[in-house]
Design a protein around this motif. Structure first.
Motif, PDB file in Angstrom:
ATOM      1  N   LEU A   1      -9.797  -0.124  -5.900  1.00  0.00           N
ATOM      2  CA  LEU A   1      -8.462  -0.395  -5.344  1.00  0.00           C
ATOM      3  C   LEU A   1      -8.037   0.729  -4.405  1.00  0.00           C
ATOM      4  CD1 LEU A   1      -5.808  -2.022  -5.271  1.00  0.00           C
ATOM      5  CD2 LEU A   1      -5.069  -0.708  -7.279  1.00  0.00           C
ATOM      6  N   VAL A   2      -8.272   1.976  -4.829  1.00  0.00           N
ATOM      7  CA  VAL A   2      -7.925   3.132  -3.986  1.00  0.00           C
ATOM      8  C   VAL A   2      -8.740   3.111  -2.696  1.00  0.00           C
ATOM      9  CG1 VAL A   2      -7.990   5.659  -3.826  1.00  0.00           C
ATOM     10  CG2 VAL A   2      -7.208   4.573  -5.931  1.00  0.00           C
ATOM     11  N   SER A   3     -10.028   2.790  -2.804  1.00  0.00           N
ATOM     12  CA  SER A   3     -10.909   2.820  -1.629  1.00  0.00           C
ATOM     13  C   SER A   3     -10.481   1.826  -0.556  1.00  0.00           C
ATOM     14  CB  SER A   3     -12.356   2.529  -2.049  1.00  0.00           C
ATOM     15  OG  SER A   3     -12.543   1.161  -2.376  1.00  0.00           O
ATOM     16  N   ARG A   4      -9.865   0.700  -0.965  1.00  0.00           N
ATOM     17  CA  ARG A   4      -9.493  -0.315   0.027  1.00  0.00           C
ATOM     18  C   ARG A   4      -8.027  -0.269   0.429  1.00  0.00           C
ATOM     19  NH1 ARG A   4      -7.823  -4.939  -3.380  1.00  0.00           N
ATOM     20  NH2 ARG A   4      -8.719  -4.674  -5.456  1.00  0.00           N
ATOM     21  N   THR A   5      -7.256   0.639  -0.169  1.00  0.00           N
ATOM     22  CA  THR A   5      -5.828   0.703   0.172  1.00  0.00           C
ATOM     23  C   THR A   5      -5.372   2.056   0.701  1.00  0.00           C
ATOM     24  OG1 THR A   5      -5.278   1.268  -2.131  1.00  0.00           O
ATOM     25  CG2 THR A   5      -5.193  -1.063  -1.512  1.00  0.00           C
ATOM     26  N   ILE A   6      -6.111   3.137   0.401  1.00  0.00           N
ATOM     27  CA  ILE A   6      -5.603   4.475   0.713  1.00  0.00           C
ATOM     28  C   ILE A   6      -5.449   4.708   2.212  1.00  0.00           C
ATOM     29  CG2 ILE A   6      -7.892   5.594   0.688  1.00  0.00           C
ATOM     30  CD1 ILE A   6      -6.499   7.983  -0.714  1.00  0.00           C
ATOM     31  N   ILE A   7      -6.344   4.158   3.027  1.00  0.00           N
ATOM     32  CA  ILE A   7      -6.196   4.270   4.490  1.00  0.00           C
ATOM     33  C   ILE A   7      -6.362   2.893   5.136  1.00  0.00           C
ATOM     34  CG2 ILE A   7      -6.860   6.704   4.725  1.00  0.00           C
ATOM     35  CD1 ILE A   7      -9.680   5.751   5.423  1.00  0.00           C
ATOM     36  N   ALA A   8      -5.803   1.876   4.474  1.00  0.00           N
ATOM     37  CA  ALA A   8      -5.888   0.503   4.981  1.00  0.00           C
ATOM     38  C   ALA A   8      -5.391   0.444   6.422  1.00  0.00           C
ATOM     39  CB  ALA A   8      -5.070  -0.419   4.090  1.00  0.00           C
ATOM     40  N   PRO A   9      -6.032  -0.385   7.271  1.00  0.00           N
ATOM     41  CA  PRO A   9      -7.025  -1.421   6.952  1.00  0.00           C
ATOM     42  C   PRO A   9      -8.463  -0.911   6.867  1.00  0.00           C
ATOM     43  CG  PRO A   9      -6.491  -1.530   9.267  1.00  0.00           C
ATOM     44  CD  PRO A   9      -5.618  -0.456   8.695  1.00  0.00           C
ATOM     45  N   ILE A  10      -8.691   0.403   7.114  1.00  0.00           N
ATOM     46  CA  ILE A  10     -10.043   0.960   6.964  1.00  0.00           C
ATOM     47  C   ILE A  10     -10.364   1.065   5.476  1.00  0.00           C
ATOM     48  CG2 ILE A  10     -11.525   2.948   7.405  1.00  0.00           C
ATOM     49  CD1 ILE A  10      -9.745   3.562   9.835  1.00  0.00           C
TER      50      ILE A  10
END
Length: 332
Positions: free
Chosen positions: A294-303
């Motif tokens: 969850l952190v990996s896909r939201t921390i610097i979303a959309p990257i």
């Protein structure tokens, strides 16, 4: 059951259910959890949740659980808190098996979609045997430093093999690089179906040795006096750990430190009784990787960051702390 263990199980199950709920509901686009069973509200959201987000969360949970219980078993077998599939080089061995399958385009008709995980497990098993054999030749007592250094040596060598295949590859380059970074993105239900049977088999093999692991903590000779078939138990643990690691790596790439961090934290909180340590590591390993994803896909979303980056940020400091603590004990 002891009250301490009851509380630990309730909290672990609660954390897992909460992490799955959060993982499904939140992301680059947030959806209410009720969308899972109410298609009429938003058909597009319903499709995204069931075809993309749900399999992603379930796969992350399966992989986290597999790596955590494998790490707990290896630590118990080797009596070493720094042992896990990543630090022992087993993940690298599994990676070589998987990358070789992609690089050479190997596909065995009898195995079908299971060709990749089977070769990955073979790589994991071979690496485990070689690392333990080499460490025993160097130091018959197999001290902590010897095992870790041996794991680092073989990880470096196997990493070079992977780099060579990457350098020589052509059209598979993007697939291999994306896979090596470690991710559960866009895997879908086929990967869940691929990992699940191996996870069940590997977990069952390790779970059957829970009492033997408790006995082996006091040494192999004493365990034999207590009626433990040490040789059989070792093979079961090594086979189970290799199956779990190979299947996890085949599905998600190399994700480090889950098998190190989770069992260590559980051991600090509830003790080293493997009858409970294995189960609690399984539950909390699943929770940890769902949260990391969850952190990996939201921390610097959309990257989207590779999930292995997040686990390394957590695991490396914990690894350093455990190593420092162990060395202080030796010096003292």
């Amino acid at each position: 059951m002891n009250k301490k263990y009851s509380i630990a199980y309730v909290l672990s199950i609660g954390l897992l259910l909460s992490s799955i709920w959060i993982g499904i509901s939140f992301g680059s686009v947030n959806f209410p959890f009720s969308t899972l069973w109410d298609k009429t509200t938003d058909p597009v959201a319903y499709s995204i949740l069931w075809k993309i987000r749900m399999p992603r969360v379930i796969l992350a949970a399966l992989i986290g659980a597999s790596l955590a219980i494998a790490g707990a078993a290896f630590q118990g077998l080797l009596k070493n808190p720094l042992a896990d599939p990543y630090t022992l080089g087993i993940s690298s061995g599994a990676s070589v098996g998987a990358v070789m399958t992609i690089f050479l385009g190997i596909s065995i008709p009898v195995l079908g979609v299971f060709t990749l995980p089977v070769f990955s497990m073979a790589g994991a098993a071979c690496t485990m045997i070689i690392v333990l054999t080499f460490a025993r030749l160097v130091d018959r007592s197999m001290k902590m430093e010897t095992l870790i250094l041996t794991g680092i040596i073989f990880s470096s060598f196997l990493g070079s093999c992977i780099s060579l295949m990457v350098a020589l590859t052509g059209e598979q380059l993007r697939e291999i690089i994306g896979w090596l970074l470690g991710s559960v993105s866009m895997r879908g239900w086929p990967y869940v179906q691929m990992v699940l049977p191996f996870m069940v088999i590997g977990t069952a093999l390790i779970w059957l040795t829970r009492r033997e692991l408790n006995a082996m903590v006091y040494g192999e000779e004493r365990a034999q006096y207590l009626g433990v078939n040490v040789k059989r138990s070792k093979y079961m643990i090594l086979a189970g750990g290799s199956i779990l690691t190979g299947a996890a790596v085949a599905a998600s790439g190399t994700i480090g430190f889950v098998g190190l961090v989770v069992p260590h934290m559980i051991r600090l909180l509830i003790g080293a009784d493997h009858r409970h340590l294995l189960t609690l590591s399984f539950l909390n390993g699943a929770s940890l990787l769902v949260i990391c994803d969850l952190v990996s896909r939201t921390i610097i979303a959309p990257i989207e960051l590779p999930i292995g980056v997040i686990t390394s940020f957590i695991g490396a400091p914990v690894f350093a702390y455990i190593f420092f603590k162990q060395r202080r004990k030796v010096v003292a």
